[in-house]
Write a protein that holds these residues in place. Sequence first.
Motif, short mmCIF file in Angstrom:
data_model
loop_
_atom_site.label_atom_id
_atom_site.label_comp_id
_atom_site.label_asym_id
_atom_site.label_seq_id
_atom_site.Cartn_x
_atom_site.Cartn_y
_atom_site.Cartn_z
N ASN A 160 0.87 -1.17 0.00
CA ASN A 160 0.00 0.00 0.00
C ASN A 160 0.91 1.22 0.00
OD1 ASN A 160 -1.55 2.25 0.85
ND2 ASN A 160 -3.03 0.94 1.90
N LEU A 161 1.04 1.89 -1.13
CA LEU A 161 1.98 2.99 -1.26
C LEU A 161 1.61 4.18 -0.37
CD1 LEU A 161 2.77 2.93 -5.09
CD2 LEU A 161 3.98 1.83 -3.20
N ASP A 162 0.32 4.38 -0.12
CA ASP A 162 -0.10 5.45 0.78
C ASP A 162 0.33 5.15 2.21
OD1 ASP A 162 -1.63 7.91 1.36
OD2 ASP A 162 -2.98 6.56 2.44
N ASP A 163 0.19 3.89 2.61
CA ASP A 163 0.64 3.45 3.93
C ASP A 163 2.15 3.64 4.07
OD1 ASP A 163 0.76 1.77 6.44
OD2 ASP A 163 1.76 0.38 5.07
N ILE A 164 2.89 3.29 3.02
CA ILE A 164 4.35 3.42 3.05
C ILE A 164 4.75 4.89 3.18
CG2 ILE A 164 6.43 3.19 1.62
CD1 ILE A 164 5.23 0.58 0.55
N LYS A 165 4.07 5.77 2.48
CA LYS A 165 4.38 7.21 2.56
C LYS A 165 4.19 7.73 3.98
CE LYS A 165 3.30 11.69 0.49
NZ LYS A 165 2.47 12.43 -0.50
N LYS A 166 3.10 7.33 4.63
CA LYS A 166 2.82 7.77 6.01
C LYS A 166 3.89 7.21 6.96
CE LYS A 166 -2.18 8.19 5.39
NZ LYS A 166 -3.50 7.60 5.72
N ALA A 167 4.30 5.95 6.72
CA ALA A 167 5.34 5.34 7.56
C ALA A 167 6.66 6.08 7.39
CB ALA A 167 5.49 3.87 7.19
N GLU A 168 6.97 6.48 6.17
CA GLU A 168 8.21 7.21 5.90
C GLU A 168 8.26 8.53 6.67
OE1 GLU A 168 8.09 7.48 1.66
OE2 GLU A 168 9.19 5.60 1.37
N GLU A 169 7.12 9.20 6.78
CA GLU A 169 7.07 10.47 7.51
C GLU A 169 7.39 10.26 8.99
OE1 GLU A 169 3.16 11.89 6.66
OE2 GLU A 169 3.63 12.47 4.59
N ILE A 170 6.81 9.20 9.57
CA ILE A 170 7.08 8.90 10.99
C ILE A 170 8.54 8.46 11.16
CG2 ILE A 170 6.40 7.48 12.97
CD1 ILE A 170 3.67 7.13 11.56
N TRP A 171 9.05 7.72 10.20
CA TRP A 171 10.44 7.25 10.21
C TRP A 171 11.40 8.44 10.26
CZ3 TRP A 171 14.54 7.63 6.67
CH2 TRP A 171 15.56 6.68 6.79
N ILE A 172 11.14 9.44 9.45
CA ILE A 172 11.98 10.64 9.41
C ILE A 172 11.86 11.43 10.71
CG2 ILE A 172 12.30 12.89 8.28
CD1 ILE A 172 11.40 11.49 5.65
N GLN A 173 10.64 11.62 11.18
CA GLN A 173 10.40 12.40 12.40
C GLN A 173 11.12 11.80 13.61
OE1 GLN A 173 6.14 12.41 12.77
NE2 GLN A 173 5.83 13.71 10.96
N ASN A 174 11.20 10.48 13.67
CA ASN A 174 11.78 9.80 14.83
C ASN A 174 13.22 9.35 14.61
OD1 ASN A 174 9.48 9.27 17.01
ND2 ASN A 174 8.56 9.12 14.97
N LYS A 175 13.81 9.79 13.50
CA LYS A 175 15.22 9.54 13.20
C LYS A 175 15.58 8.05 13.32
CE LYS A 175 16.55 14.17 14.71
NZ LYS A 175 17.38 14.99 15.63
N PHE A 176 14.77 7.24 12.65
CA PHE A 176 14.98 5.80 12.64
C PHE A 176 16.18 5.42 11.78
CE2 PHE A 176 11.34 5.15 14.97
CZ PHE A 176 10.77 3.90 14.89
N ALA A 177 16.79 4.29 12.12
CA ALA A 177 17.75 3.64 11.23
C ALA A 177 16.95 2.88 10.17
CB ALA A 177 18.63 2.68 12.01
N SER A 178 17.63 2.41 9.15
CA SER A 178 16.98 1.61 8.12
C SER A 178 16.25 0.43 8.75
CB SER A 178 18.01 1.08 7.13
OG SER A 178 17.43 0.11 6.27
N LEU A 179 15.06 0.13 8.25
CA LEU A 179 14.36 -1.08 8.67
C LEU A 179 15.09 -2.28 8.07
CD1 LEU A 179 10.61 -0.07 8.14
CD2 LEU A 179 12.13 0.47 10.05
N LEU A 180 14.79 -3.46 8.59
CA LEU A 180 15.42 -4.69 8.12
C LEU A 180 14.35 -5.67 7.66
CD1 LEU A 180 17.90 -6.52 7.76
CD2 LEU A 180 17.64 -7.20 10.16
N ALA A 181 14.39 -6.01 6.39
CA ALA A 181 13.48 -7.02 5.85
C ALA A 181 14.10 -8.40 6.06
CB ALA A 181 13.24 -6.78 4.37
N HIS A 182 13.29 -9.36 6.44
CA HIS A 182 13.77 -10.74 6.63
C HIS A 182 13.09 -11.64 5.61
CE1 HIS A 182 15.08 -14.46 8.35
NE2 HIS A 182 15.58 -13.91 9.44
N ALA A 183 13.89 -12.37 4.85
CA ALA A 183 13.36 -13.28 3.85
C ALA A 183 12.64 -14.45 4.52
CB ALA A 183 14.49 -13.81 2.97
N PRO A 184 11.70 -15.07 3.82
CA PRO A 184 11.02 -16.24 4.39
C PRO A 184 11.97 -17.43 4.48
CG PRO A 184 10.44 -15.98 2.09
CD PRO A 184 11.22 -14.76 2.47
#
Length: 277
Positions: free
Chosen positions: A44-68
């Motif tokens: 959901n690209l809209d969901d991702i955009k909102k998450a990116e805003e919170i990510w920037i505001q809270n100075k997060f490090a890169s998220l980590l994707a885990h393969a199945p």
Amino acid sequence: MFIGSHLSISKGFEDAIKQAVSIGANTFQFFTRNPRGSKAKKLNLDDIKKAEEIWIQNKFASLLAHAPYTYNFASNKEKTWELAKRLLRDDLERLSHLSICNYLVMHPGNHIKEGMEFGIQRIAEGINQVLEGNENTMILLETMSGKGTEVGYRFGQLKEIINRIKYNKKIGICFDTCHTYSAGYDIINNLDDVLEEFDEILGIERLKVVHLNDSKHELGSKKDRHACIGEGTLGLSGILNFINHPKLKGIPIFLETPNDIQGYEREIKLLKYGYNK
């Protein structure tokens, strides 16, 4: 300190990142799809955009994707090997839409009694058939415990895989404390020596993230059983010593302990402050 836990994205990235903030985390890990299958939720690209805003505001490090866990690049079965390649291609394409996630960690694979050399070559060959060199996501090979026919429980095995990958600048390492200890590397009594060996063989610059887990089993057990922080054979003092080592400064930490959200919150406080504040 960048620290997070494993969180579900079933309700979306915005919900997950808000949950991370609520427990004191400034990053988190998530599965790219069903960990025991192959189905993936539509982005959901809209969901991702909102998450990116919170990510920037809270100075997060890169998220980590885990393969199945269904990836098995070392398999001699064509159907299994082709599935791993197909899922990796799809995961890398999907992650290209997620600017807040730069890494995809995967277990190298199991050679299923075909031998270590076969497994190493098979993994490298499979990744070579997927990587094009222009991806914005780095693949991280995880250090393994050595149970069964796992490939990648010795630093040299990981180095051999990397040496055979054409675009190996796109390959890094995820250092799992439980796995590495179980594989026989004494990160409690000889941490300096272990990190020096890692640096000599793989290069410390390839170490991009840490899976921080205590272990239910002893050094060299080759058993993969995670324990909560301070409740296993690594112990709280050993783990605190590990995360505060100068060579690991600034490397994001991801908890994979057997916990619920409240448990992760307690552990994050414990690691940040040295006690359950």
